[in-house]
Motif scaffolding. Structure first.
Motif, short mmCIF file in Angstrom:
data_model
loop_
_atom_site.label_atom_id
_atom_site.label_comp_id
_atom_site.label_asym_id
_atom_site.label_seq_id
_atom_site.Cartn_x
_atom_site.Cartn_y
_atom_site.Cartn_z
N LYS A 143 -18.54 -51.72 -35.48
CA LYS A 143 -18.44 -50.28 -35.30
C LYS A 143 -19.55 -49.63 -36.13
N GLU A 175 -19.57 -48.71 -39.95
CA GLU A 175 -18.19 -48.33 -40.25
C GLU A 175 -17.39 -49.58 -40.61
N HIS A 183 -22.54 -46.15 -36.56
CA HIS A 183 -22.92 -44.77 -36.23
C HIS A 183 -24.44 -44.69 -36.24
N ASP A 204 -25.69 -38.97 -33.81
CA ASP A 204 -24.37 -38.35 -33.68
C ASP A 204 -23.44 -39.20 -32.83
N ARG A 205 -23.78 -40.47 -32.67
CA ARG A 205 -22.99 -41.35 -31.81
C ARG A 205 -22.24 -42.40 -32.63
N ARG A 206 -21.02 -42.68 -32.18
CA ARG A 206 -20.23 -43.78 -32.74
C ARG A 206 -20.09 -44.84 -31.67
#
Length: 523
Positions: A423, A402, A425, A428-430
């Motif tokens: 940051k 990100e 991903h 399904d995790r950030r």
């Protein structure tokens, strides 16, 4: 032991140690001797006992059981007795016997200029020094080789005197008279002429020892063998004083593959690359990537024309099969690459594109486009493999970025703190992770891997092992484009990735992200 018909004599531990920047410990010398023995050389000259304390210790430890040789015979090096001193009273000669070495190489002056100007004695006394010392050592049960120092220069000053030195040594029992190009000024045609003439006049077994001051040490050695020498001296990787000595690996390669002489035990020559690189590491020198036979680039092909021919038959552009010396063929991917280069390189990396002409074409175009912008895949196999996999759609999207941010805080006391926030991903995790490092690349590396380790635990084993930056030609100063190469390793392998950008941090990030993606591939 090998047949005594031909001698491969290594002097890495003595003459090779005279290279500027090399300083072997006794433990180093023992380790190198074991490596040379595994190569199958016939003789290993360990040093000068009595003159060099480390060499005295080396022979003591070798005799004490720390050096068990399967192929080689250990040799001690020393000089003839001093002028006007009885040989039995010469402490240096006594040290040669005390070394316990079964073979002794004596160095003697064979140039009248050196006898009279450097040694400051008479020609007759020098001959007596040779005869007395050889006779004394052979009577004690030692085998003796005589190194005729400055022989070729001396031959130009007085053609007969060097032969008288050889004859004095042979009459006293020396096995070999080694003709030394001590100043390294000879060329192959001159070597061949002198060796041939000396062999015809004396009938004595001759050896050759060459220095590389004209860049001809290997060629001079092979020319001497063609002219009748049956004893060759050299050093691993050509180490030695000034420009170095004859490189033993190139000499052996020429003898075996070009002259048809079986001078090593069966299969031993395949240890050449391993032994060469291991000795370089002990010497704390980077292996010469462009060395004949053993360099990593010795069988590397860059031009698309070469690759196209190699695809039809490797022998079309290789002078021998690289595996015979323990090496391997490599295809380099650059702007010169064609379709054959991409196919061969992909196969080398374990990616099959042979049935995907469309992919090969796209990869060729992307490589040429990127190379024109400063990218280089020649030393970045991991980035190239990722590029191919992207075109094949077999590169999984393990994570997406990100954003990242780097803060450098230089404080009043002069200390510098670098902090990076990443940051990313994954699945399904950030994840948002911040880490401190000793610089922006280290901080980014720690932050990225820390963020992903929960999802990909194997990243804990990755380590950034090398980081290289190059400012590319074109724009200058702070506006220049930067190329970054990052070498990463885990417990099993190492890989290199590349990044290019006008911003050095972004160039580093591109290489770093590729390194992590490659580390996560299932290969």
């Amino acid at each position: 032991m090998l047949s005594d018909d031909f001698h491969v004599f290594d002097t890495t531990l003595r003459d090779g140690a005279q290279r500027e920047g090399i300083s072997y410990s006794v433990t180093d010398k023992l380790a190198i001797a074991r490596l040379l023995d595994s190569l199958g050389v016939g003789f290993i000259e360990g040093g000068w006992p009595g003159a060099v304390p480390k060499d005295t210790e080396f022979f003591t430890r070798a005799a004490g059981g720390e050096l068990l040789l399967r192929h080689a015979t250990l040799v001690a090096f020393g000089a003839t007795r001093k002028p006007g001193v009885a040989v039995a009273e010469d402490s240096q000669v006594r040290a040669l016997l005390d070394s316990g070495a079964p073979v002794i190489t004596l160095v003697a002056k064979s140039d009248v200029w050196h006898v009279e100007r450097a040694l400051r004695t008479s020609r007759q006394e020098n001959l007596a020094m040779v005869s007395d010392t050889v006779g004394y050592l052979t009577a004690a049960g030692r085998r003796v080789f005589l190194d005729c120092e400055h022989f070729f220069d001396g031959y130009s000053h007085d053609r007969d005197y060097g032969l008288r030195v050889l004859e004095a040594a042979a009459a006293a029992g020396a096995d070999v008279g080694v003709l030394c190009d001590t100043n390294g000024g000879m060329l192959p045609m001159g070597i061949a002429e002198v060796v041939s003439a000396v062999s015809a006049r004396t009938g004595i077994r001759l050896g050759i020892h060459t220095q590389d001051d004209t860049g001809c040490a290997v060629a001079n050695t092979l020319a001497a063998v063609a002219a009748g020498a049956t004893h060759v001296q050299g050093t691993a990787n050509g180490y030695g004083e000034r420009a170095g000595n004859a490189d033993l690996f190139s000499v052996i390669g020429g003898l075996v593959f070009k002259m048809g002489l079986d001078v090593l035990p069966p299969g031993a020559i395949a240890e050449s690359v391993r032994v060469s690189h291991a000795i370089a590491e002990i010497a704390n020198l980077a292996p010469d990537t462009h060395a004949p036979y053993v360099g990593s680039s010795a069988f590397a092909h860059k031009a698309g024309l070469h690759a196209s021919a190699i695809k039809a038959g490797p022998e079309l552009y290789n002078h021998l099969e690289p595996e015979r010396v323990g090496n391997s063929q490599r295809i380099l991917i650059t702007e010169m690459a064609g379709r054959a280069s991409v196919e061969l390189k992909s196969a080398e990396l374990g990616v099959d594109v042979s049935s995907r002409a469309d992919v090969v074409g796209k990869v060729v175009e992307r490589v040429k486009e990127r190379e024109s912008a400063g990218w280089s895949y020649e030393a970045a196999d991991a980035s190239f493999e990722l590029l191919v996999r992207e075109e094949l759609h077999t590169a999984p999207t393990q994570f997406t970025v990100e954003s990242y941010r780097v803060i450098i805080d230089r404080r009043e006391d002069g200390s510098v703190m670098t902090e990076a926030t990443v940051k990313v991903h994954a699945g399904d995790r950030r994840m948002i992770t911040t880490a401190e490092g000793n610089g922006p690349v280290n901080a980014l590396d720690l932050a990225l891997r820390s963020a992903l380790e929960e999802v990909f635990p194997r990243l804990a084993g990755l380590e950034l092992s090398d980081y290289k930056v190059r400012i590319l030609p074109g724009k200058h100063g702070t506006d220049a484009t930067t190329r970054v190469l990052i070498e990463t390793s885990d417990k099993a392998e190492e890989w290199t990735t590349v990044g290019v950008h006008p911003n050095i941090v972004e160039a580093s990030w591109l290489a770093l992200a590729d390194a992590v993606r490659f580390g996560l591939l299932e290969r």
